[in-house]
Motif scaffolding. Structure first.
Motif, PDB file in Angstrom:
ATOM      1  N   UNK A 185     -29.056  28.036  65.949  1.00 59.65           N
ATOM      2  CA  UNK A 185     -28.777  28.902  66.899  1.00 59.65           C
ATOM      3  C   UNK A 185     -28.160  30.557  66.763  1.00 59.65           C
ATOM      4  N   UNK A 186     -27.059  30.079  65.336  1.00 59.72           N
ATOM      5  CA  UNK A 186     -26.752  31.596  65.132  1.00 59.72           C
ATOM      6  C   UNK A 186     -27.272  32.599  63.710  1.00 59.72           C
ATOM      7  N   UNK A 187     -28.859  31.145  63.024  1.00 61.40           N
ATOM      8  CA  UNK A 187     -29.140  31.987  62.405  1.00 61.40           C
ATOM      9  C   UNK A 187     -30.337  32.975  63.349  1.00 61.40           C
ATOM     10  N   UNK A 188     -30.750  32.694  64.194  1.00 61.35           N
ATOM     11  CA  UNK A 188     -31.184  33.791  65.305  1.00 61.35           C
ATOM     12  C   UNK A 188     -30.734  34.812  65.956  1.00 61.35           C
ATOM     13  N   UNK A 189     -29.203  34.617  66.274  1.00 64.37           N
ATOM     14  CA  UNK A 189     -28.820  35.556  66.178  1.00 64.37           C
ATOM     15  C   UNK A 189     -28.044  36.394  65.179  1.00 64.37           C
ATOM     16  N   UNK A 190     -28.961  36.172  63.900  1.00 61.54           N
ATOM     17  CA  UNK A 190     -27.678  36.817  62.076  1.00 61.54           C
ATOM     18  C   UNK A 190     -26.789  36.744  62.555  1.00 61.54           C
ATOM     19  N   UNK A 191     -25.926  35.170  62.654  1.00 65.70           N
ATOM     20  CA  UNK A 191     -24.774  35.249  62.662  1.00 65.70           C
ATOM     21  C   UNK A 191     -24.101  34.903  61.555  1.00 65.70           C
ATOM     22  N   UNK A 192     -24.025  35.713  60.071  1.00 61.00           N
ATOM     23  CA  UNK A 192     -24.221  35.399  59.111  1.00 61.00           C
ATOM     24  C   UNK A 192     -22.365  34.794  58.993  1.00 61.00           C
ATOM     25  N   UNK A 193     -21.276  34.777  59.258  1.00 63.49           N
ATOM     26  CA  UNK A 193     -20.227  34.952  59.569  1.00 63.49           C
ATOM     27  C   UNK A 193     -20.093  32.829  60.509  1.00 63.49           C
ATOM     28  N   UNK A 194     -21.037  33.068  61.558  1.00 61.36           N
ATOM     29  CA  UNK A 194     -21.150  31.851  61.498  1.00 61.36           C
ATOM     30  C   UNK A 194     -21.638  30.650  61.215  1.00 61.36           C
ATOM     31  N   UNK A 221     -24.306  25.853  50.687  1.00 60.00           N
ATOM     32  CA  UNK A 221     -25.404  26.579  51.590  1.00 60.00           C
ATOM     33  C   UNK A 221     -26.514  25.325  50.729  1.00 60.00           C
ATOM     34  N   UNK A 222     -26.680  25.218  50.128  1.00 56.25           N
ATOM     35  CA  UNK A 222     -28.420  24.786  49.245  1.00 56.25           C
ATOM     36  C   UNK A 222     -28.130  23.533  48.577  1.00 56.25           C
ATOM     37  N   UNK A 223     -26.553  23.348  48.877  1.00 57.42           N
ATOM     38  CA  UNK A 223     -26.239  22.156  48.667  1.00 57.42           C
ATOM     39  C   UNK A 223     -26.409  21.102  49.798  1.00 57.42           C
ATOM     40  N   UNK A 224     -26.118  22.007  50.568  1.00 55.71           N
ATOM     41  CA  UNK A 224     -25.804  21.008  52.338  1.00 55.71           C
ATOM     42  C   UNK A 224     -27.431  21.179  52.575  1.00 55.71           C
ATOM     43  N   UNK A 225     -28.316  21.952  52.216  1.00 58.30           N
ATOM     44  CA  UNK A 225     -29.717  21.642  52.612  1.00 58.30           C
ATOM     45  C   UNK A 225     -30.326  20.663  51.750  1.00 58.30           C
ATOM     46  N   UNK A 226     -30.263  20.834  50.814  1.00 56.22           N
ATOM     47  CA  UNK A 226     -30.609  18.564  49.717  1.00 56.22           C
ATOM     48  C   UNK A 226     -29.376  17.726  50.265  1.00 56.22           C
ATOM     49  N   UNK A 303     -34.554  23.967  59.131  1.00 55.96           N
ATOM     50  CA  UNK A 303     -32.630  23.824  58.736  1.00 55.96           C
ATOM     51  C   UNK A 303     -32.709  24.683  57.695  1.00 55.96           C
ATOM     52  N   UNK A 304     -34.377  25.165  56.392  1.00 55.74           N
ATOM     53  CA  UNK A 304     -33.925  25.915  55.330  1.00 55.74           C
ATOM     54  C   UNK A 304     -34.315  27.023  56.101  1.00 55.74           C
ATOM     55  N   UNK A 305     -35.170  27.387  56.717  1.00 60.04           N
ATOM     56  CA  UNK A 305     -35.276  28.782  57.634  1.00 60.04           C
ATOM     57  C   UNK A 305     -33.887  29.490  57.940  1.00 60.04           C
ATOM     58  N   UNK A 306     -33.288  28.123  58.757  1.00 58.61           N
ATOM     59  CA  UNK A 306     -31.956  29.014  59.503  1.00 58.61           C
ATOM     60  C   UNK A 306     -31.181  28.984  58.666  1.00 58.61           C
ATOM     61  N   UNK A 307     -31.346  28.656  57.149  1.00 57.11           N
ATOM     62  CA  UNK A 307     -29.989  29.022  56.329  1.00 57.11           C
ATOM     63  C   UNK A 307     -30.166  30.162  55.723  1.00 57.11           C
ATOM     64  N   UNK A 308     -31.129  30.361  55.793  1.00 58.61           N
ATOM     65  CA  UNK A 308     -32.105  31.795  54.739  1.00 58.61           C
ATOM     66  C   UNK A 308     -30.594  33.016  54.325  1.00 58.61           C
ATOM     67  N   UNK A 322     -35.372  28.302  49.686  1.00 66.10           N
ATOM     68  CA  UNK A 322     -35.524  27.327  50.451  1.00 66.10           C
ATOM     69  C   UNK A 322     -36.804  26.952  49.861  1.00 66.10           C
ATOM     70  N   UNK A 323     -37.716  27.239  49.798  1.00 66.45           N
ATOM     71  CA  UNK A 323     -38.589  27.159  48.781  1.00 66.45           C
ATOM     72  C   UNK A 323     -38.941  25.326  48.064  1.00 66.45           C
ATOM     73  N   UNK A 324     -37.917  25.846  47.294  1.00 62.14           N
ATOM     74  CA  UNK A 324     -38.602  25.013  45.840  1.00 62.14           C
ATOM     75  C   UNK A 324     -37.331  24.089  46.357  1.00 62.14           C
ATOM     76  N   UNK A 325     -36.311  24.363  47.542  1.00 62.37           N
ATOM     77  CA  UNK A 325     -35.777  23.122  47.600  1.00 62.37           C
ATOM     78  C   UNK A 325     -36.526  22.272  48.548  1.00 62.37           C
ATOM     79  N   UNK A 326     -37.196  22.831  49.528  1.00 62.33           N
ATOM     80  CA  UNK A 326     -37.887  21.513  50.426  1.00 62.33           C
ATOM     81  C   UNK A 326     -39.032  20.803  49.822  1.00 62.33           C
ATOM     82  N   UNK A 327     -39.959  21.330  48.578  1.00 66.13           N
ATOM     83  CA  UNK A 327     -40.358  20.709  48.231  1.00 66.13           C
ATOM     84  C   UNK A 327     -40.080  19.053  47.264  1.00 66.13           C
TER      85      UNK A 327
END
Ligand code: AMP
Ligand code: MG
Length: 491
Positions: A185-194, A221-226, A303-308, A322-327
């Motif tokens: 939701x926040x990624x689609x609004x480009x709301x980096x602060x949120x 963010x990367x740790x969270x994704x992992x 999720x990775x996309x939303x964290x870009x 993101x790609x490397x993490x997802x692999x």
């Protein structure tokens, strides 16, 4: 305070939610309360079953310290992007810190309309509430990470779907209700602060040991994704091990906490067939048993996309990261799945050929259309002297299994394990929430107000690995005329 609230999500900026009280209902009546869970949450079980407790669980009373909100999120539903969803029929009363020092959300599902209800009535029919209560509590007893059910109440009001149904409210408990869709939701609004605030909130709540103090937002963010990938891999592997088919693995139904949520059209597989799908709306079999791991991977990509925006300053760098993490996801899943299958087969060590041994067993189950749960249970019983309470009258293997049995026994002899049978009996349940029994209990309650089967099911499912003192009826697979082939969201 009747409920020791300690709310944190509501401290986030107002664009994360809408303040919303539940809509009162006509005549709250308790269906079932969960005293053990109440104790864990620091709630007096006596209060929970009192008039005030029931009124609270129905949304008629807002206890001191509650700060009711509906949270906003987006999501991919069956692969299609929906820019705004949100709690359309669920209201977060607040959070409590349990006696295990874990923070839990207390949410009323079916508590009336919210700003996110779209065309919906904000209500829940009795059937889906009963299904969620039974299955979520059974999953917890099976050792699967899941939201829980604290109470179910009747509203005394009708809910209108294709037919008129009794209405109910479920009090759902989860470590949080933050979803991939919340980030989307926040990624689609480009709301980096949120996004930054949300990363901090989720790490603080679910993965506090994973990052060092002072770590940058990118690192967090990367740790969270992992961490979320590891948790999802384990979760979906634990579903595969018990034949659980979620049915709506949309990104708004995937919690960052790694708990199972949203028991809509979910069901357990009876006869082993990896193509099994129950949901009436899943026409393409997107969420079939076989596809759950790859869909989980797809969801992790969302999720990775939303964290870009918070993974790196430059977009191309963030995408690379993101790609490397997802692999890593397929390995995380494979590892969890292999460990789970080894345990199911009573193998403490990993040897070459074990995966083929497991696959051949599953292939045999599929060919001979055997029950997934009972076959593994029977195998556990055969790994030593059969226990007195056993499933031998409910399950067995045709002679086509002889060759496989010899291979398995030869393999067992390669490791000494005095607790093997005990371990297997604690890994392979005897009782799962069978669809036909859930349906039968819903019909009895909805048509005759009879909750006896519902209550007995829940009581028996609390000890799924134990057959002594259990009503044998709950361990049986369905007769052919009892088999349930389709389930409905029931929203
Ligand atoms: P689900 O399929 O249960 O994950 O629900 C998808 C979305 O629809 C969520 O945002 C729900 O809050 C919303 N929703 C489902 N049922 C209702 C209802 N009866 N009234 C309002 N919103 C609903
Ligand atoms: Mg949902």
């Amino acid at each position: 305070m009747s409920v020791p609230f300690n709310n944190s999500y509501v401290q986030l900026p107002e664009r994360f939610y809408s303040r919303q009280s539940p809509t009162k209902v006509r005549k709250p009546e308790l269906i079932r309360a969960n005293p053990a869970l109440a104790k864990l949450l620091g709630i007096d079980p006596k209060w929970l079953s009192s008039d005030d407790g029931i009124a609270t669980m129905a949304g008629n009373l807002i206890p001191d310290g509650a700060d009711p909100i509906a949270t906003v999120y987006a999501g991919h539903q069956f692969g299609s992007w929906n820019p705004q969803l949100g709690d359309g029929r669920a209201i977060l009363l607040g959070e409590v810190i349990g006696t295990d020092r874990q923070r839990y959300d207390l949410q009323l599902k079916g508590a009336g309309q919210t700003p996110y209800s779209r065309m919906g009535d904000g209500r829940a029919p009795l059937g889906p509430v009963m299904r969620e209560y039974i299955v979520s509590e059974a999953m917890a007893a099976l050792g699967v990470q899941t939201s829980r059910s604290l109470a179910a109440v009747m509203t005394g009001e009708s809910v209108y779907r294709e037919e008129t149904l009794p209405g109910a409210v479920l009090t759902r408990v989860a470590k949080s209700h933050i979803r991939i869709g919340t980030f989307q939701f926040f990624a689609s609004k480009e709301d980096k602060e949120a996004l930054g605030l949300l990363v901090d909130h989720v790490i603080g709540r679910h993965y506090p040991d994973a990052v060092q103090t002072g770590a940058s937002l990118n690192t967090k963010a990367l740790t969270l994704l992992d961490e979320v990938m590891r948790a999802q891999a384990k979760l979906v592997a634990s579903w595969q091990m018990i034949g659980f088919i979620h049915g709506v693995m949309n990104t708004d139904n995937v919690l960052l906490s790694g708990e199972t949520i949203d028991y809509g059209p979910c069901a357990f597989m009876d006869t082993y067939n990896p193509e099994t799908v129950f949901s009436s709306i899943d026409h393409g079999g997107r969420y079939a048993y076989r596809n759950q791991p790859s869909i989980a991977h797809w969801n992790m990509a969302c999720l990775a996309q939303a964290l870009v925006l918070v993974l790196a300053d430059k977009e191309e760098t963030a995408i690379e990261i993101a790609k490397e993490a997802l692999d890593k996801f397929p390995d995380y899943f494979l590892d969890a799945n292999t460990s789970g299958m080894q345990r199911k087969l009573g193998l403490a060590e990993r040897h070459e050929g074990d995966e083929i041994l497991a696959k051949d067993f599953l292939d045999l189950l599929e060919t001979h259309q055997l029950d997934f749960t009972l076959s593994f249970r029977r195998l556990s019983e055969l790994s030593g002297a059969a226990p007195t309470a056993n499933v031998s009258s409910l399950a067995g293997f045709p002679s086509a299994f002889d060759g496989w049995m010899t291979r398995w026994n030869t393999r067992l002899e390669t490791e000494v394990n005095p607790t093997r049978q005990q371990d297997m009996l604690r890994t392979n349940p005897a009782i799962i929430p069978r669809n036909h029994l859930i349906e039968e209990s819903i019909v009895a309650a909805s048509t005759a107000g009879n909750f006896e089967l519902f209550n007995r099911l829940i009581d028996n499912l609390a000890t799924p690995f134990d057959l002594t003192g259990v009503d044998a009826r709950f361990a049986k697979k369905p007769k052919s005329e009892q088999v349930v082939r389709q389930t409905f969201c029931g929203t």
